[in-house]
Design a protein around this motif. Structure first.
Motif, mmCIF file in Angstrom:
data_model
loop_
_atom_site.group_PDB
_atom_site.id
_atom_site.type_symbol
_atom_site.label_atom_id
_atom_site.label_comp_id
_atom_site.label_asym_id
_atom_site.label_seq_id
_atom_site.Cartn_x
_atom_site.Cartn_y
_atom_site.Cartn_z
ATOM 1 N N LYS B 47 26.391 37.512 -49.484
ATOM 2 C CA LYS B 47 25.534 36.754 -48.878
ATOM 3 C C LYS B 47 26.406 35.898 -47.771
ATOM 4 C CE LYS B 47 21.636 37.940 -50.731
ATOM 5 N NZ LYS B 47 20.819 37.198 -51.390
ATOM 6 N N GLY B 48 27.658 36.365 -47.868
ATOM 7 C CA GLY B 48 28.677 35.730 -47.298
ATOM 8 C C GLY B 48 28.059 35.395 -45.574
ATOM 9 N N GLY B 49 28.441 34.437 -44.681
ATOM 10 C CA GLY B 49 27.972 34.113 -43.363
ATOM 11 C C GLY B 49 26.711 33.368 -43.209
ATOM 12 N N GLN B 50 25.828 33.496 -44.580
ATOM 13 C CA GLN B 50 24.729 32.691 -44.232
ATOM 14 C C GLN B 50 24.947 31.344 -44.453
ATOM 15 O OE1 GLN B 50 21.619 34.029 -47.279
ATOM 16 N NE2 GLN B 50 21.935 36.117 -46.791
ATOM 17 N N GLU B 51 23.831 30.389 -44.272
ATOM 18 C CA GLU B 51 23.990 28.967 -44.461
ATOM 19 C C GLU B 51 22.992 28.525 -45.279
ATOM 20 O OE1 GLU B 51 24.148 26.634 -41.001
ATOM 21 O OE2 GLU B 51 26.513 26.884 -40.685
ATOM 22 N N VAL B 52 23.188 27.752 -46.230
ATOM 23 C CA VAL B 52 22.040 27.100 -47.206
ATOM 24 C C VAL B 52 22.067 25.513 -46.795
ATOM 25 C CG1 VAL B 52 21.425 26.706 -49.301
ATOM 26 C CG2 VAL B 52 22.139 28.774 -48.930
ATOM 27 N N HIS B 53 20.943 25.071 -46.343
ATOM 28 C CA HIS B 53 20.976 23.661 -46.033
ATOM 29 C C HIS B 53 22.340 23.210 -45.303
ATOM 30 C CE1 HIS B 53 17.058 22.928 -48.024
ATOM 31 N NE2 HIS B 53 17.616 23.747 -49.059
ATOM 32 N N SER B 54 22.600 23.981 -44.228
ATOM 33 C CA SER B 54 23.839 23.654 -43.392
ATOM 34 C C SER B 54 25.212 23.690 -44.044
ATOM 35 C CB SER B 54 23.888 22.332 -42.694
ATOM 36 O OG SER B 54 22.557 21.983 -42.497
ATOM 37 N N VAL B 55 25.129 24.195 -45.152
ATOM 38 C CA VAL B 55 26.219 24.592 -46.159
ATOM 39 C C VAL B 55 26.675 26.193 -45.917
ATOM 40 C CG1 VAL B 55 27.434 24.671 -48.297
ATOM 41 C CG2 VAL B 55 25.973 22.769 -47.897
ATOM 42 N N PRO B 56 27.907 26.465 -45.465
ATOM 43 C CA PRO B 56 28.196 27.790 -45.318
ATOM 44 C C PRO B 56 28.629 28.559 -46.586
ATOM 45 C CG PRO B 56 30.199 26.364 -44.840
ATOM 46 C CD PRO B 56 29.091 25.571 -44.997
ATOM 47 N N VAL B 57 28.062 29.826 -46.774
ATOM 48 C CA VAL B 57 28.149 30.526 -47.963
ATOM 49 C C VAL B 57 29.230 31.742 -47.776
ATOM 50 C CG1 VAL B 57 26.816 32.028 -49.423
ATOM 51 C CG2 VAL B 57 25.825 30.037 -48.398
ATOM 52 N N TYR B 58 30.070 32.041 -48.900
ATOM 53 C CA TYR B 58 31.016 32.938 -48.694
ATOM 54 C C TYR B 58 30.766 33.982 -49.818
ATOM 55 C CZ TYR B 58 33.206 29.586 -45.762
ATOM 56 O OH TYR B 58 33.525 28.486 -44.870
ATOM 57 N N ASN B 59 31.441 35.206 -49.646
ATOM 58 C CA ASN B 59 31.335 36.186 -50.732
ATOM 59 C C ASN B 59 31.721 35.973 -52.005
ATOM 60 O OD1 ASN B 59 29.743 38.073 -49.161
ATOM 61 N ND2 ASN B 59 31.240 38.381 -47.982
ATOM 62 N N SER B 60 33.189 35.028 -51.990
ATOM 63 C CA SER B 60 33.938 35.042 -53.110
ATOM 64 C C SER B 60 34.462 33.352 -53.023
ATOM 65 C CB SER B 60 34.783 35.783 -53.130
ATOM 66 O OG SER B 60 35.989 35.578 -52.186
ATOM 67 N N VAL B 61 34.783 33.045 -54.359
ATOM 68 C CA VAL B 61 35.389 31.809 -54.434
ATOM 69 C C VAL B 61 36.590 31.772 -53.629
ATOM 70 C CG1 VAL B 61 36.469 30.129 -56.128
ATOM 71 C CG2 VAL B 61 34.326 31.369 -56.970
ATOM 72 N N ARG B 62 37.418 32.662 -53.590
ATOM 73 C CA ARG B 62 38.739 32.888 -52.935
ATOM 74 C C ARG B 62 38.451 32.461 -51.467
ATOM 75 N NH1 ARG B 62 41.100 37.120 -50.327
ATOM 76 N NH2 ARG B 62 43.193 36.714 -49.988
ATOM 77 N N GLU B 63 37.466 33.377 -50.697
ATOM 78 C CA GLU B 63 37.206 33.170 -49.510
ATOM 79 C C GLU B 63 36.643 31.845 -49.123
ATOM 80 O OE1 GLU B 63 34.335 36.242 -47.866
ATOM 81 O OE2 GLU B 63 35.580 37.569 -48.872
ATOM 82 N N ALA B 64 35.968 31.243 -49.948
ATOM 83 C CA ALA B 64 35.515 29.811 -49.813
ATOM 84 C C ALA B 64 36.673 28.820 -49.720
ATOM 85 C CB ALA B 64 34.406 29.271 -50.892
#
Lengths: 362, 288
Positions: B47-64
């Motif tokens: 789900k990387g690339g989405q946003e949840v309540h303006s918080v960016p979402v990544y595919n992995s902890v490493r990417e975040a």
């Protein structure tokens, strides 16, 4: 969920733990030619989930000729109140020595603990109390796949080494079956090798989905329906129904009932964020229990919306009295809905419980 | 403040599910209210690339962590994948994982907590409401409106029962330093002892309320550890043996862990045990 002996032995067999030759029957007529390959004597073992099965009359040793007759006798018995539906017919092993081994969870150390005793076939809790030195214990880090040799030597403490591979296989069964308890009592030596003469496995309810188990047998029908709704539900034998959110709060509500002299009919935790339908289902489920005079609904929290809860209670429309204590989001709206319908609302846990106890028959 | 303060930056694993999204919002509203950072990133594989309540979402902890600085993760991943997520957070160097998830298989919890320890990562939970330091930091799902800042630490195995007790404390004018729900499962990361060690080091905490349950012996072990004034309450006095009261850990088996003997052992060690939650504030006041 507790597995029966023959189910556990199927798993043991696949994992290389030797078990006696045997088969399962559901009536005496199912004893056929297979019994002739088991030597002169066989053991008939009632497949019931009770401790102390042998002492309670659940095991009969018989010669092959009288096997059918004795199976009929065993089927006619109740073992500690449980009817016998299945019997495991098994060869009688030429036992030399009996041992005890089990693997369970040490909650404090957060690791599996392996228990071994050179005396088997015994009540292990009694051994632990009366002769703690007879019990060897080792703890194994959950990241290890096998029991290291030094640990095995310490566990066996001079007992025949050939038990080692079987105990290691049991550890693998414990891990692979998501077991909370894996036990062999007794583990026996015979002239033809080591055997698991009995078998006990309890599988983690949270892992049934990956152990191919679809129905949890340990539950009553109502408990199973409750599980489908996502409730934690336990039936007791009092007259006050209890619905709460969160295990601790619900347990504490039960304790308060007993503190004020009442008896709870059940434990039902609806879980977090319960909406109208969940609450309605919960109220209906509890109201169906025989002997429930009054139901306490004690819900508290941030996610749970009180107006939804109130609508759920009203929708259930049950005949018994409902005593409600609500605190949280939209509390005022919830109170308004219930007040209009004439429900009893109380402010604190103590008050709601005292009220319910005064309304319930003892 | 024993698990962080306003300056703590948080990621949420399992960010895009209902629970994850809902609580990212609540945690960040609280962070805004107290002037903290709150949740800076979410993680959901695929789900990387989405946003949840303006918080960016990544595919992995490493990417975040390549894009954001964070020390702590709050976990809303489903039970079947939660063990893996704890290990992912630990492997990537996070200091603390708060595992809200319930129904994690015990073997997964055992493995993940054991691995996290090897990586130097602390785990709160699983099956817990998380922790709240009023006025500073909320990690998890505890309601914030019942609590006020103060000097009493609260440790509990339950969620809503904790809110009940915190509510009683607040009504009696007793504020809280940090509230920790350690979780109701048989295998949990932070135990009563671990939390009490942190309370002992915390200059804000002057007394502790410890809320336990039937099953195991973690309460006795914890309560006898500390020199801080302590009031305990044990739920499940009326629980019958062999019946599991919701929490997988709350089961009285083989004559071990029943409430009566638990309370006896606590009282024998000179520890105050409350009969019911509403007695706790009075007992605390008598001590302070």
């Amino acid at each position: 969920m507790k597995l029966l002996e023959f189910e556990a032995k199927e798993i043991f067999k696949k994992s290389g733990i030797p078990v006696g030759i045997g088969f399962v029957i559901t009536n005496p007529d199912e004893i056929d030619d297979r019994i002739n390959y088991m030597g002169g004597e066989v053991v008939l073992k009632a497949q019931v989930d009770v401790g102390g099965r042998g002492k309670a009359g659940g095991v009969i040793i018989t010669d092959v000729k009288s096997a059918r007759e004795n199976a009929a006798l065993l089927f006619s018995r109740e073992i500690k109140g449980i009817p016998v539906e299945k019997i495991l017919v098994e060869e009688k092993l030429p036992i030399e020595n009996e041992y005890y081994v089990s693997i369970t969870l040490d909650r404090a150390k957060k690791e599996p603990v392996i228990l071994f005793s050179a005396t088997g076939g015994v009540d292990i809790e009694q051994t632990a109390r009366e002769n703690p030195d007879a019990l060897q214990r080792v703890w194994i880090a959950p990241v290890l796949h096998d029991i290291p040799p030094f640990m095995m030597r310490r566990l066996l403490n001079g007992v025949p080494k050939e038990l080692g591979p079987v105990i290691n296989s049991l550890y693998r069964v414990y891990c692979e079956s998501d077991a909370l308890l894996a036990e062999i009592n007794p583990l026996v030596t015979t002239p033809k090798g080591v055997y698991a003469a009995d078998a006990k496995l309890i599988v983690d309810d949270n892992a049934l989905y990956r152990q191919g188990i679809e129905v949890n047998r340990d539950l009553t029908d109502r408990e199973r329906r409750a599980e489908k709704f996502g409730f934690s539900y336990v039936e007791l034998d009092g007259s006050i129904g209890v619905i709460g959110n969160g295990a601790g709060l619900t347990m504490s509500t039960l304790d308060l009932i007993s503190h004020y002299g009442g008896k709870a009919a059940n434990f039902l935790d609806v879980g977090g964020g319960a909406g109208e339908d969940r609450v309605c289902n919960a109220v209906k489920l509890v109201s169906e229990m025989p002997g429930v005079d009054v139901i306490i609904v004690n819900l508290l929290g941030g996610i749970t919306r009180c107006d939804e809860v109130a609508r759920g209670i009203v929708k259930a429309g049950i005949s018994q009295k409902v005593a409600v204590r609500l605190a949280g989001t939209n509390e005022a709206e919830g109170r308004e809905i219930l007040k209009k319908q004439g429900y009893m609302m109380l402010d604190t846990m103590d008050d709601v419980v005292k009220y319910a106890v005064s309304e319930a028959s003892l | 403040m024993i698990y962080g303060d306003k300056s703590t930056k948080v990621i949420v694993q399992g960010a895009t599910g209902n629970q994850g999204a809902f609580h990212i919002d609540l945690m960040n509203r609280y962070a805004e209210e107290v002037g903290g950072f709150g949740v800076v990133a979410g993680v959901t594989p695929g789900k990387g690339g989405q946003e949840v309540h303006s918080v960016p979402v990544y595919n992995s902890v490493r990417e975040a962590l390549l894009e954001h600085d964070a020390s702590t993760s709050v976990l809303f991943v489903p039970g079947s994948a939660a063990g893996d997520s704890v290990m992912e957070a630990a492997y990537n160097g996070l200091e603390l994982v708060v595992a809200i998830t319930e129904h994690i298989p015990v073997h997964d919890a055992m493995k993940a907590i054991s691995y996290a320890r090897l990586e130097g990562c602390s785990v709160i939970g699983p099956n817990c409401p998380g922790t709240l330091s009023p006025g500073e930091l909320k990690l998890g799902i505890m309601p914030v409106n019942l609590s006020v800042p103060g000097n009493v630490g609260v440790i509990s195995r339950s969620g809503t029962l904790t809110y009940e007790v915190v509510n009683e404390l607040t009504r009696a004018g007793i504020g809280q330093s940090t509230i920790v729900g350690i979780g109701g499962d048989p295998i949990i990361g932070q135990t009563f002892v671990d939390v009490l060690e942190r309370f002992e080091q915390d200059s804000q905490t002057k007394a502790v309320v410890l809320i336990g349950e039937v099953g195991g012996n973690l309460e006795e072990e914890g309560a006898s550890y500390t020199d801080l004034p302590i009031v305990t309450y044990i739920a499940g006095v009326s629980a019958p043996p062999e019946k599991r009261m919701g929490h997988a850990g709350a089961i009285v088996a083989g004559g071990e862990g029943d409430a009566a003997s638990k309370i006896r052992r606590l009282e024998a060690a000179g520890i105050t045990v409350a009969d019911k939650p509403s007695d706790i504030p009075r007992l605390l006041e008598e001590m302070l």
